[in-house]
Design an enzyme around this catalytic site. Structure first.
Site, PDB file in Angstrom:
ATOM      1  N   TRP A 113       0.830  -1.209   0.000  1.00 52.25           N
ATOM      2  CA  TRP A 113       0.000   0.000   0.000  1.00 52.25           C
ATOM      3  C   TRP A 113       0.860   1.254   0.000  1.00 52.25           C
ATOM      4  CZ3 TRP A 113      -2.209   2.663   4.863  1.00 52.25           C
ATOM      5  CH2 TRP A 113      -1.314   2.569   5.937  1.00 52.25           C
ATOM      6  N   ASP A 114       2.137   1.092   0.317  1.00 54.11           N
ATOM      7  CA  ASP A 114       3.084   2.208   0.293  1.00 54.11           C
ATOM      8  C   ASP A 114       2.961   2.981  -1.022  1.00 54.11           C
ATOM      9  OD1 ASP A 114       3.896   0.072   2.024  1.00 54.11           O
ATOM     10  OD2 ASP A 114       5.892   0.945   2.205  1.00 54.11           O
ATOM     11  N   GLU A 139       0.751  -2.466  12.681  1.00 55.08           N
ATOM     12  CA  GLU A 139       1.041  -3.910  12.661  1.00 55.08           C
ATOM     13  C   GLU A 139       1.553  -4.450  13.996  1.00 55.08           C
ATOM     14  OE1 GLU A 139       3.612  -4.294   9.293  1.00 55.08           O
ATOM     15  OE2 GLU A 139       1.963  -4.140   7.869  1.00 55.08           O
ATOM     16  N   LYS A 185       2.428   1.046  16.170  1.00 54.87           N
ATOM     17  CA  LYS A 185       3.608   1.148  15.312  1.00 54.87           C
ATOM     18  C   LYS A 185       3.547   2.380  14.402  1.00 54.87           C
ATOM     19  CE  LYS A 185       5.963  -1.709  11.812  1.00 54.87           C
ATOM     20  NZ  LYS A 185       5.797  -2.862  10.909  1.00 54.87           N
ATOM     21  N   GLN A 186       2.332   2.758  14.012  1.00 52.84           N
ATOM     22  CA  GLN A 186       2.180   3.856  13.058  1.00 52.84           C
ATOM     23  C   GLN A 186       0.745   4.355  13.122  1.00 52.84           C
ATOM     24  OE1 GLN A 186       2.901   0.393  10.447  1.00 52.84           O
ATOM     25  NE2 GLN A 186       2.268   1.787   8.836  1.00 52.84           N
TER      26      GLN A 186
HETATM   27  C1  BGC Z   1       4.781  -1.181   7.664  1.00 51.15           C
HETATM   28  C2  BGC Z   1       3.758  -1.306   6.555  1.00 51.15           C
HETATM   29  C3  BGC Z   1       4.462  -1.134   5.224  1.00 51.15           C
HETATM   30  C4  BGC Z   1       5.620  -2.106   5.088  1.00 51.15           C
HETATM   31  C5  BGC Z   1       6.422  -1.868   3.834  1.00 51.15           C
HETATM   32  C6  BGC Z   1       5.872  -2.214   7.439  1.00 51.15           C
HETATM   33  O1  BGC Z   1       6.850  -2.094   8.423  1.00 51.15           O
HETATM   34  O2  BGC Z   1       4.170  -1.405   8.918  1.00 51.15           O
HETATM   35  O3  BGC Z   1       2.773  -0.311   6.705  1.00 51.15           O
HETATM   36  O4  BGC Z   1       3.560  -1.341   4.196  1.00 51.15           O
HETATM   37  O5  BGC Z   1       6.481  -1.956   6.187  1.00 51.15           O
HETATM   38  O6  BGC Z   1       7.002  -0.615   3.851  1.00 51.15           O
END
Ligand code: BGC
Length: 737
Positions: free
Chosen positions: A336-337, A478, A590-591
């Site tokens: 999704w990035d 996550e 985490k985010q």
């Molecule tokens: C993040 C995800 C991201 C992935 C790839 C993970 O550490 O939590 O949101 O899509 O890294 O960058």
């Protein structure tokens, strides 16, 4: 890592040889043209380097089943022997070293003064670029200037097929041809049978005679040139490299051969002009000016540069991986990035590129349909990690970060389902900004509708609470897996289903034939559409009317409360600190997750709701060691609640992600999402660009030391030039081109 005291606004510079951090620098100094990229390794090669170059779409499989972008055969190789001594920075004395990447043109150069072990001093200059005008061309130019000796130089320019991906070899030799001035090599991937052909021509500019030889070593042809040098008679040359794969042309070796046949003279000056013009056009479209903050200015250009060099311009069957084309991280997989973090830059400045990136999702719809079918759902369910086909490629198990003898189960490929809505969101955003009805009619609608079918069939009816739910998912945060009713997922799913109905209505009235065709192909019966309405009406989307808080998932508020401030000092993530299960039991995230939702769907939430959730989630977010995707979004939300200084802190964390390696993993490749987030933080955060179907407006919230922000964006095919200054924070003006 050195930190410059005064910065060049268009250059990234390195003033000493830094073997300890060489892999980090290689990532930073990656150059490319949206077809292929090469990490910033040195031509002559060093121990411990991560010598890699990647081309879009060249995936191959590794047993036991995973797929990755293949490290190309090495075409950068250039070895010098100066009066019989091998040039290497590991030997002799380095008297001067300066490396510089020009972000305006992607020119990477290195100036060196080196004294050999036997005491001979030479001035060397290397330059390279990967042409933006000729997507299959890379050029290396070098000059050798002895300062205190004369003698013979030997130049060896190879094409090396013996490359691997972190010890796994994907390439098999197929064919080669070597003559004294030209060499050609063709290799094929073991499993996917993709062919790549490389050709090189070595031009030498010398006042003395040049003796040439071609070493036809299997899988490693080398062109050798020898000539005499002296302080009065320096030598220079060009290594011209062509590169084609059978993804673009049926017989890449033939094309390479044809191009080599036409090459018998230096090419740099001519090729440079076309290349520099192509770059100038990119920057006219994409540049962002920040006055009053050199570090931010440099970082935003660095971020845009790295997205531009990874952006497919001629190919709509590839997309940009999480680490762009600059490293092994995430094996070139697309997350999704791309849609949520990187795509807005392209949508608003280079819509043609955005269209290619979105088309990649259309071409991989079959993979998404297979995933839905395998999981027992209707429609299309996009993979969390995607490669060539759109099938799920997330690894199920990976080595534990603390103890690599143990494996960790990765659940994102199974249950991080919000990706399908993220893709729909990016399509809707692209359509809104561009008005590209053709894309929506021919491709976007099909994606949005078929993924809407997935959402409807994935929704679970809870008879006790009389509502639809999505249980057992992972949201953007996550640190928590197997959660029920993640607010981000549920709200986005509802938005997605609503959008699908809106698109259907639009098709029905504007393109009835497309409507009829899609309705039939996707089995969109009246009953199914009525069911979508039912899901929309009864999907559980939490919001506490009293506090304004949105619970990130059911039971989140019952988990152990943890504030980041109480964990200081620390230099590891919450997940490393508490363990995977330990972190899962806390409220540490985490985010941004709820804040991410508030960012994407601003119309659905009041200012009070935004403030309440900002205040609640901010101190519980692992801004420093959590996801690199977080800080830019956090910065935007800080702007939305009127806290520009706080926003600035988060913004700089994103801005430094790769330049200063704040997470310690920049060697794996550029954090593409963070780079896209940096652009968004300036445009949608500090400059406060807000868009809706009826138009756009600006509401700047600049950090106190910023004097001006200016950029251009495209709105429905028209360029809009805007600037924001602190003197008149609410006043902006549109400047005509
Ligand atoms: C993040 C995800 C991201 C992935 C790839 C993970 O550490 O939590 O949101 O899509 O890294 O960058």
């Amino acid at each position: 890592m050195e930190t410059p005291t005064s910065r060049s606004l268009w250059h990234i510079e390195q003033s000493h040889f830094d073997p300890q951090n060489q892999r980090h620098w290689e990532t930073v100094f990656t150059i490319g043209n949206g077809v292929f990229c090469a990490r910033g390794v040195f031509e002559e090669g060093y121990r411990g380097e991560e010598r890699a170059a990647f081309m879009h779409g060249l995936f191959d499989d590794v047993p036991i089943h995973f797929t990755e972008l293949v490290n190309l055969p090495d075409a950068l190789e250039l070895e010098l022997f100066l009066a019989g001594e091998r040039f290497s920075l590991e030997q002799g004395t380095l008297l001067e070293f300066h490396r510089r990447l020009d972000l305006r043109t992607g020119l990477l150069e290195r100036r060196i003064r080196w004294r050999s072990p036997q005491g001979r001093t030479t001035r060397l200059h290397f330059q390279r670029f990967i042409s933006l005008a000729d997507p299959h061309l890379m050029l290396i130019r070098f000059s050798i200037h002895p300062l205190d000796y004369q003698g013979q130089v030997e130049i060896r320019a190879g094409l090396n097929g013996e490359t691997d991906n972190l010890q796994f070899k994907h390439w098999e030799w197929q064919d080669q041809a070597t003559s004294p001035a030209q060499a050609r090599l063709t290799c094929i991937t073991r499993k996917t049978h993709l062919t790549v052909a490389l050709g090189t021509y070595l031009h030498i500019e010398s006042q003395a005679d040049v003796e040439r030889e071609g070493w036809d070593v299997r899988n490693h042809p080398v062109l050798v040139a020898r000539t005499q040098v002296s302080p009065e008679q320096p030598v220079s040359g060009e290594k011209i490299v062509y590169l084609y794969s059978n993804r673009e042309t049926a017989n890449p070796a033939q094309i390479v051969q044809a191009r080599l046949t036409q090459t018998n003279a230096p090419l740099w000056d001519k090729a440079w002009l076309a290349h520099a013009i192509a770059w100038q056009r990119e920057w006219e479209a994409c540049d962002v000016i920040i006055e009053g903050d050199e570090e931010a200015q440099q970082a935003v250009r660095f971020s845009i540069f790295h997205l531009l060099i990874a952006a497919p311009r001629q190919d709509e069957r590839v997309s940009i991986g999480a680490k762009t084309l600059s490293g092994y991280g995430y094996r070139g997989h697309v997350f999704w990035d791309t849609e949520i973090f990187m795509l807005p830059l392209f949508t608003y400045t280079r819509p043609e590129i955005a269209r290619n990136l979105l088309s990649y999702r259309w071409h991989t719809l079959e993979g998404a349909r297979r995933k839905a079918r395998r999981n027992g759902y209707k429609g299309a369910q996009y993979p969390w990690e995607s490669a060539a086909t759109g099938d799920e490629v997330t690894p199920t198990w990976v080595p534990h970060f603390a103890d690599p003898t143990q494996l960790i189960r990765i659940w994102t490929g199974d249950i991080e389902i919000h990706i399908s809505a993220d893709i729909a969101y990016a399509i809707r955003q692209y359509w809104q900004a561009t008005g590209d009805d053709t894309f929506m009619r021919e491709r976007g609608a099909e994606i949005i509708l078929d993924t809407a079918r997935f959402w409807a069939s994935r929704a679970e009816w809870n008879p006790d609470l009389e509502r639809f739910e999505y249980t057992d998912v992972i949201g953007p945060d996550e640190y928590h897996d197997h959660v029920d009713n993640n607010a981000y997922t549920n709200y986005l799913a509802r938005w997605h289903l609503n959008t699908a109905l809106e698109i259907l209505e639009w098709l029905k009235s504007h393109f009835p034939e497309t409507y009829a065709d899609l309705a039939q192909r996707l089995e969109l019966t009246p009953e199914e559409l009525a069911y979508w309405q039912k899901v929309i009406a009864h999907l559980y989307c939490p919001l506490d009317a009293q506090t304004g808080l949105i619970e990130q998932f059911e039971g989140y508020f019952q988990r152990k409360d943890v504030l980041m401030a109480d964990l200081e000092p620390r230099n590891v993530s919450v997940q490393v600190l508490f363990g995977i299960e330990g972190a899962n039991q806390t409220q540490a995230i985490k985010q941004p997750d709820v804040l991410m939702l508030l960012y994407l769907l601003p119309d659905q939430f009041s200012t009070e709701v935004v403030k309440a959730n900002y205040d609640y989630y901010t101190p519980r977010t692992d801004h420093t060691f959590g996801s690199s995707l977080g800080p830019s979004i956090q910065a935007i939300m800080a702007c939305r609640v009127g806290r520009p200084q706080e926003a600035y802190e988060h913004f700089m964390r994103a801005a430094r992600a790769d330049l200063e390696n704040v997470r310690g993993n920049a060697e794996d490749g550029i954090h593409g999402a963070s780079a896209g987030g940096v652009w968004q933080a300036v445009v949608f955060g500090f400059a406060g660009l807000q868009v809706s179907d009826s138009g756009w407006s600006l509401k700047p919230t600049l950090p106190s030391h910023w004097k001006r922000v200016a950029f251009k964006f495209m709105w429905r095919g028209q360029p809009i030039y805007v600037e924001a200054t602190p003197q008149n924070p609410s006043q902006t003006h549109e400047v005509s081109p």
